[in-house]
Motif scaffolding. Structure first.
Motif, PDB file in Angstrom:
ATOM      1  N   ALA A  73       5.747 -14.251 -22.706  1.00  0.00           N
ATOM      2  CA  ALA A  73       6.657 -14.524 -23.798  1.00  0.00           C
ATOM      3  C   ALA A  73       5.573 -14.718 -25.134  1.00  0.00           C
ATOM      4  N   LYS A  74       4.648 -15.206 -24.973  1.00  0.00           N
ATOM      5  CA  LYS A  74       3.646 -15.278 -26.147  1.00  0.00           C
ATOM      6  C   LYS A  74       2.801 -14.195 -26.167  1.00  0.00           C
ATOM      7  N   ASN A  75       2.863 -13.330 -25.130  1.00  0.00           N
ATOM      8  CA  ASN A  75       1.915 -12.071 -25.165  1.00  0.00           C
ATOM      9  C   ASN A  75       0.308 -12.789 -25.252  1.00  0.00           C
ATOM     10  N   THR A  76       0.086 -13.460 -24.270  1.00  0.00           N
ATOM     11  CA  THR A  76      -1.071 -14.003 -24.497  1.00  0.00           C
ATOM     12  C   THR A  76      -1.651 -14.266 -22.995  1.00  0.00           C
ATOM     13  N   MET A  77      -2.997 -14.264 -22.853  1.00  0.00           N
ATOM     14  CA  MET A  77      -3.780 -14.587 -21.643  1.00  0.00           C
ATOM     15  C   MET A  77      -4.674 -15.971 -21.882  1.00  0.00           C
ATOM     16  N   TYR A  78      -4.870 -16.497 -20.825  1.00  0.00           N
ATOM     17  CA  TYR A  78      -5.552 -17.713 -20.952  1.00  0.00           C
ATOM     18  C   TYR A  78      -6.701 -17.950 -19.892  1.00  0.00           C
ATOM     19  N   LEU A  79      -7.632 -18.587 -20.259  1.00  0.00           N
ATOM     20  CA  LEU A  79      -8.620 -18.958 -19.380  1.00  0.00           C
ATOM     21  C   LEU A  79      -9.102 -20.511 -19.267  1.00  0.00           C
ATOM     22  N   GLN A  80      -8.451 -20.967 -18.300  1.00  0.00           N
ATOM     23  CA  GLN A  80      -8.781 -22.324 -17.931  1.00  0.00           C
ATOM     24  C   GLN A  80     -10.117 -22.818 -17.477  1.00  0.00           C
ATOM     25  N   MET A  81     -10.801 -23.356 -18.186  1.00  0.00           N
ATOM     26  CA  MET A  81     -11.970 -23.679 -17.555  1.00  0.00           C
ATOM     27  C   MET A  81     -12.356 -25.297 -17.352  1.00  0.00           C
ATOM     28  N   ASN A  82     -12.444 -25.669 -16.222  1.00  0.00           N
ATOM     29  CA  ASN A  82     -12.982 -26.986 -15.729  1.00  0.00           C
ATOM     30  C   ASN A  82     -14.273 -27.038 -15.111  1.00  0.00           C
ATOM     31  N   SER A  83     -14.484 -28.706 -14.929  1.00  0.00           N
ATOM     32  CA  SER A  83     -15.968 -28.787 -14.545  1.00  0.00           C
ATOM     33  C   SER A  83     -16.954 -27.882 -15.278  1.00  0.00           C
ATOM     34  N   LEU A  84     -16.970 -27.945 -16.565  1.00  0.00           N
ATOM     35  CA  LEU A  84     -17.900 -26.829 -17.173  1.00  0.00           C
ATOM     36  C   LEU A  84     -19.302 -27.470 -16.928  1.00  0.00           C
ATOM     37  N   LYS A  85     -20.400 -26.310 -16.761  1.00  0.00           N
ATOM     38  CA  LYS A  85     -21.624 -26.633 -16.831  1.00  0.00           C
ATOM     39  C   LYS A  85     -22.289 -26.050 -17.832  1.00  0.00           C
ATOM     40  N   PRO A  86     -23.648 -26.762 -18.266  1.00  0.00           N
ATOM     41  CA  PRO A  86     -24.496 -26.022 -19.395  1.00  0.00           C
ATOM     42  C   PRO A  86     -24.430 -24.461 -19.185  1.00  0.00           C
TER      43      PRO A  86
END
Length: 123
Positions: A73-86
């Motif tokens: 509906a939003k014509n959007t893709m997402y990248l959910q990033m958890n536990s991020l590292k340097p």
């Protein structure tokens, strides 16, 4: 199609960010869409792909920590990033893949790119 990546920022190790890739000019629902990233001083590398027919695939250290999704509906893709590292510090790009016989992890198999959004993970 024009792609605009956003959502980057500075986060501490262990934190989370959600990147967005908003498309205009054409719907992304019929296309395979991917995320790449370019760490400082390194080549751009494949992070993951959202296949047009549904499945997603992530590579390397992104597995188990990152998730790719779409909102039609939003014509959007997402990248959910958890536990991020340097080592996740990079400029993140979204891209649209053309119908191609080239391997999908190659940049050259993508014809439209977002401008990139900086993700910095502090230790």
């Amino acid at each position: 199609v024009q792609l605009q990546a956003s959502g980057g920022g500075l986060v501490q190790a262990g934190g989370s960010l959600r990147l967005s890739c908003a498309a205009s000019g054409n719907t992304i629902s019929s296309y395979h869409m991917a995320w790449f990233r370019q760490p400082p001083g390194k080549e751009r590398e494949f992070v993951g792909i959202s296949w047009a027919y549904g499945p997603t695939e992530l590579t390397g250290s992104a597995k188990g920590r990152f998730t790719i999704s779409r909102d039609s509906a939003k014509n959007t893709m997402y990248l959910q990033m958890n536990s991020l590292k340097p080592e996740d510090t990079a400029v993140y790009y979204c891209a649209r893949r053309l119908l191609s016989t080239l391997p999908y992890k190659l940049e050259s198999s993508y014809d439209s790119w977002g401008q990139g959004t900086q993700v910095t993970v502090s230790s």
